[in-house]
Write an enzyme that holds these catalytic residues in place. Sequence first.
Site, mmCIF file in Angstrom:
data_model
loop_
_atom_site.group_PDB
_atom_site.id
_atom_site.type_symbol
_atom_site.label_atom_id
_atom_site.label_comp_id
_atom_site.label_asym_id
_atom_site.label_seq_id
_atom_site.Cartn_x
_atom_site.Cartn_y
_atom_site.Cartn_z
ATOM 1 N N ARG A 72 -17.657 -8.450 12.530
ATOM 2 C CA ARG A 72 -17.851 -9.840 12.124
ATOM 3 C C ARG A 72 -19.046 -9.992 11.195
ATOM 4 O O ARG A 72 -19.127 -10.958 10.441
ATOM 5 C CB ARG A 72 -17.946 -10.749 13.356
ATOM 6 C CG ARG A 72 -16.578 -10.924 14.050
ATOM 7 C CD ARG A 72 -16.622 -11.857 15.243
ATOM 8 N NE ARG A 72 -17.326 -11.273 16.369
ATOM 9 C CZ ARG A 72 -16.740 -10.636 17.370
ATOM 10 N NH1 ARG A 72 -15.418 -10.499 17.405
ATOM 11 N NH2 ARG A 72 -17.469 -10.141 18.354
ATOM 12 N N GLU A 77 -23.752 -2.471 28.282
ATOM 13 C CA GLU A 77 -23.871 -2.808 29.698
ATOM 14 C C GLU A 77 -23.420 -1.612 30.544
ATOM 15 O O GLU A 77 -24.079 -1.226 31.510
ATOM 16 C CB GLU A 77 -23.017 -4.038 29.995
ATOM 17 C CG GLU A 77 -23.207 -4.582 31.389
ATOM 18 C CD GLU A 77 -22.335 -5.817 31.662
ATOM 19 O OE1 GLU A 77 -22.533 -6.435 32.707
ATOM 20 O OE2 GLU A 77 -21.470 -6.136 30.834
#
Lengths: 191, 286
Positions: free
Chosen positions: B173, B210
Amino acid sequence: MSAGENGDSAGRINGIKSALRVIPNFPKPGIMFQDITTLLLDPKAFKDTIDLFVERYKHETISVIAGIEARGFIFGPPIALAIGAKFVPLRKPKKLPGEVISEKYILEYGSDCLEMHVGAVESGDRALIVDDLIATGGTLCAAMNLLERAGAEVVECACVIEVPELKGRERLRSHGKPLYVLVESQFVPSS
Amino acid sequence: MFNVEERGDFSRSVFININSPRRREHGYVGGGGSWGGKRKGAVCREESNNSDVEERCITYRAPYVTSLLSTLGTGALRFNPSSAAAVRTGTRYSNMAASNSDHNQGYTVAKDDRISRISSSIRLIPDFPKPGIMFQDITTMLLDPVAFRDTIDLFVERYKEKNISVVAGVEARGFIFGPPIALAIGAKFVPMRKPNKLPGAVISEEYSLEYGTDIMEMHVGAVQAGERTLVIDDLIATGGTLVAAIKLLERVGANVVECACVIELPDLKGRDRLGDKPLFVLVSSI
């Protein structure tokens, strides 16, 4: 047609072509990879690239530019911004959040899938599909199908580079779609 | 002291109007006229005993009103439907600014009349990519040519006089926002990519997710030592991706001037993870 048939564009086209780089044997042996990242390092050549597309389309009442992940995301948005059109990203599976429609397409080995958001495009939208390069045309045809399923009219496909030996232009023509490219590049298979 | 107002035409946004007597005691930047009606996103600077406390004005989305009210103190708020435009964070960002050692960072969250349209054009998708995550979807902003144009203009206005020679955009993006900025300011665009996408010689930087790690790559030779560089992405969450991009650029001797994103998720503290690198965002979303 391709640009360069118009004499005014010849100088810009030459600058664009010389800014491209070819990387042999990428992503696998025998493939001469047409690398546009060196074009992006040349602000004048990059601007000329966008300007050539914008000049062609700005009076064509295009309402949607659909760009194919990921290099279509580099060329599509500047064109969309310049002509006041929506930009619609066409993505690999599971990248777009929310509701999508999918189109499967065949690769040399196996298949892949292209997705578009439901509601991004409407009946009556006039669309361009933008990518950095057309090879066999498989990805562009999948993109075309997505847009037409959503009711848009695909006006043209636009790419920086065409590899003519891979006959993508013919594949699009068999679907009734014209192709516009800025440069053609030679495909040199290894011996 | 705060009025919380809901505009009918931005049904997913909550605008908070200021009616603070404090504004008469202290100067504020970007004033003029009635605070509520005219100065969407204006910044008010308030002097306190020990340090400057900046109160930043940000549009919040309706689902987050509950958390916002609990932050500011429900007793201070009442609902009052009207057509107000100004938004304020009050306590929350005051605390953040006070804890930031560099008070001269300036307006690191944008203040501008165009922000509310941009913010409203961003769509929230719950439970994507996994349960519990509220995904900030910028594709709906790309369907609004005015909002998309304004987004780019806000970055271009900030950077055009700053001798930036490189805009680095993080896949994928960042590829949407970086090139238009680069074109407008006459800079190179350098894509920062996932592994094995860039052909030719690359340098790689591993970074933590994560769960597990990922790798970011940049072309050798794309950026020279000393080049003034921006890093662009659609959103900053924990800041891990941006830190990887900064490291790649600094490894070749570039000067990373600022990171710029459309959206910040301040609760994830990405700004802190950037350390001394400034961050500029258009929209901050709890």
